[in-house]
Design a protein around this motif. Sequence first.
Motif, PDB file in Angstrom:
ATOM      1  N   PHE A   1       0.819  -1.214   0.000  1.00 46.22           N
ATOM      2  CA  PHE A   1       0.000   0.000   0.000  1.00 46.22           C
ATOM      3  C   PHE A   1       0.854   1.266   0.000  1.00 46.22           C
TER       4      PHE A   1
ATOM      5  N   THR B   1       2.325   4.826  -0.808  1.00 41.84           N
ATOM      6  CA  THR B   1       1.817   6.151  -1.158  1.00 41.84           C
ATOM      7  C   THR B   1       2.976   6.940  -1.754  1.00 41.84           C
TER       8      THR B   1
ATOM      9  N   GLU C   1      -0.182  13.242   5.208  1.00 46.45           N
ATOM     10  CA  GLU C   1      -0.679  12.412   6.296  1.00 46.45           C
ATOM     11  C   GLU C   1      -0.915  10.983   5.797  1.00 46.45           C
ATOM     12  N   ASP C   2      -0.473  10.012   6.578  1.00 48.99           N
ATOM     13  CA  ASP C   2      -0.721   8.607   6.263  1.00 48.99           C
ATOM     14  C   ASP C   2      -2.221   8.405   6.083  1.00 48.99           C
ATOM     15  N   PRO C   3      -2.681   7.938   4.910  1.00 46.74           N
ATOM     16  CA  PRO C   3      -4.127   7.803   4.685  1.00 46.74           C
ATOM     17  C   PRO C   3      -4.782   6.757   5.584  1.00 46.74           C
ATOM     18  N   ARG C   4      -3.975   5.920   6.228  1.00 50.49           N
ATOM     19  CA  ARG C   4      -4.542   4.911   7.126  1.00 50.49           C
ATOM     20  C   ARG C   4      -4.712   5.435   8.545  1.00 50.49           C
ATOM     21  N   LEU C   5      -4.358   6.680   8.790  1.00 45.64           N
ATOM     22  CA  LEU C   5      -4.333   7.224  10.148  1.00 45.64           C
ATOM     23  C   LEU C   5      -5.624   6.966  10.931  1.00 45.64           C
TER      24      LEU C   5
ATOM     25  N   ALA D   1      -7.559   4.541  10.855  1.00 47.60           N
ATOM     26  CA  ALA D   1      -7.725   3.118  11.162  1.00 47.60           C
ATOM     27  C   ALA D   1      -6.633   2.563  12.067  1.00 47.60           C
ATOM     28  N   LEU D   2      -5.671   3.378  12.458  1.00 46.19           N
ATOM     29  CA  LEU D   2      -4.537   2.848  13.222  1.00 46.19           C
ATOM     30  C   LEU D   2      -4.886   2.553  14.677  1.00 46.19           C
TER      31      LEU D   2
ATOM     32  N   THR E   1       3.778   8.583  10.242  1.00 43.40           N
ATOM     33  CA  THR E   1       2.364   8.869   9.976  1.00 43.40           C
ATOM     34  C   THR E   1       2.166  10.264   9.397  1.00 43.40           C
TER      35      THR E   1
ATOM     36  N   TRP F   1      -6.352  12.123  -3.388  1.00 46.14           N
ATOM     37  CA  TRP F   1      -6.976  11.716  -2.124  1.00 46.14           C
ATOM     38  C   TRP F   1      -6.031  11.862  -0.925  1.00 46.14           C
TER      39      TRP F   1
END
Length: 199
Positions: free
Chosen positions: A7, A9, A137-141, A143-144, A160, A177
């Motif tokens: 994944f 980025t 910014e980490d797009p998974r932030l 969900a962490l 992050t 995005w």
Amino acid sequence: MTTRSLFVTKVYEADLSEKVSLETLAHSIRTLAQDDQAGRRWSRECGYTGYTSYASLNDLPKRDPAFADLTRLVKPHVARFAKECAFALERPLRLDSLWVNQLPLKGHHRAHIHPHSVVSGTFYVEIPKGSGGICFEDPRLPALMAAPPRENGAPEGLRTIVSLEPRAGLLLLWESWLRHEVLAGSGRGDRLSVSFNFA
């Protein structure tokens, strides 16, 4: 044992300082900031500290040859970035919007994304000493959840939040995005930049 990087980025960087007239672009941005009453009004009403033509002018490459030249320079970089991202495109990406920004060093632009486009970017025209960086910014932030914070000095790919320092002539591209923010700086002067979306 194998550790995979999944994944990914990507953020694309290129130096265009020797291919474009930074002075001409700076003059054009300052002229627009003085003459574009609608842009100044929108900036004031929306809490944008400086000036942006984002909501007022949508024809800058037709209006000013400096922006047309910049667009021609940026297009092959966007195509290269799209290829690096392995996009399955039915047609080449096209310029959707282009706007200018004149932001005082103490001004900032809060975290945001660029909906309805594929690739977004910024070209830095004039960056005074003490200018704040652009943070990605980490797009998974969201969900962490219970993930521990990263160590100080963690590799860039594991952080992050990653802040990149702008400089005159730098082109940055990212997928639209990807949430990003312009940080406030210190000192005097205005940061001048040109931002755009391709769809």
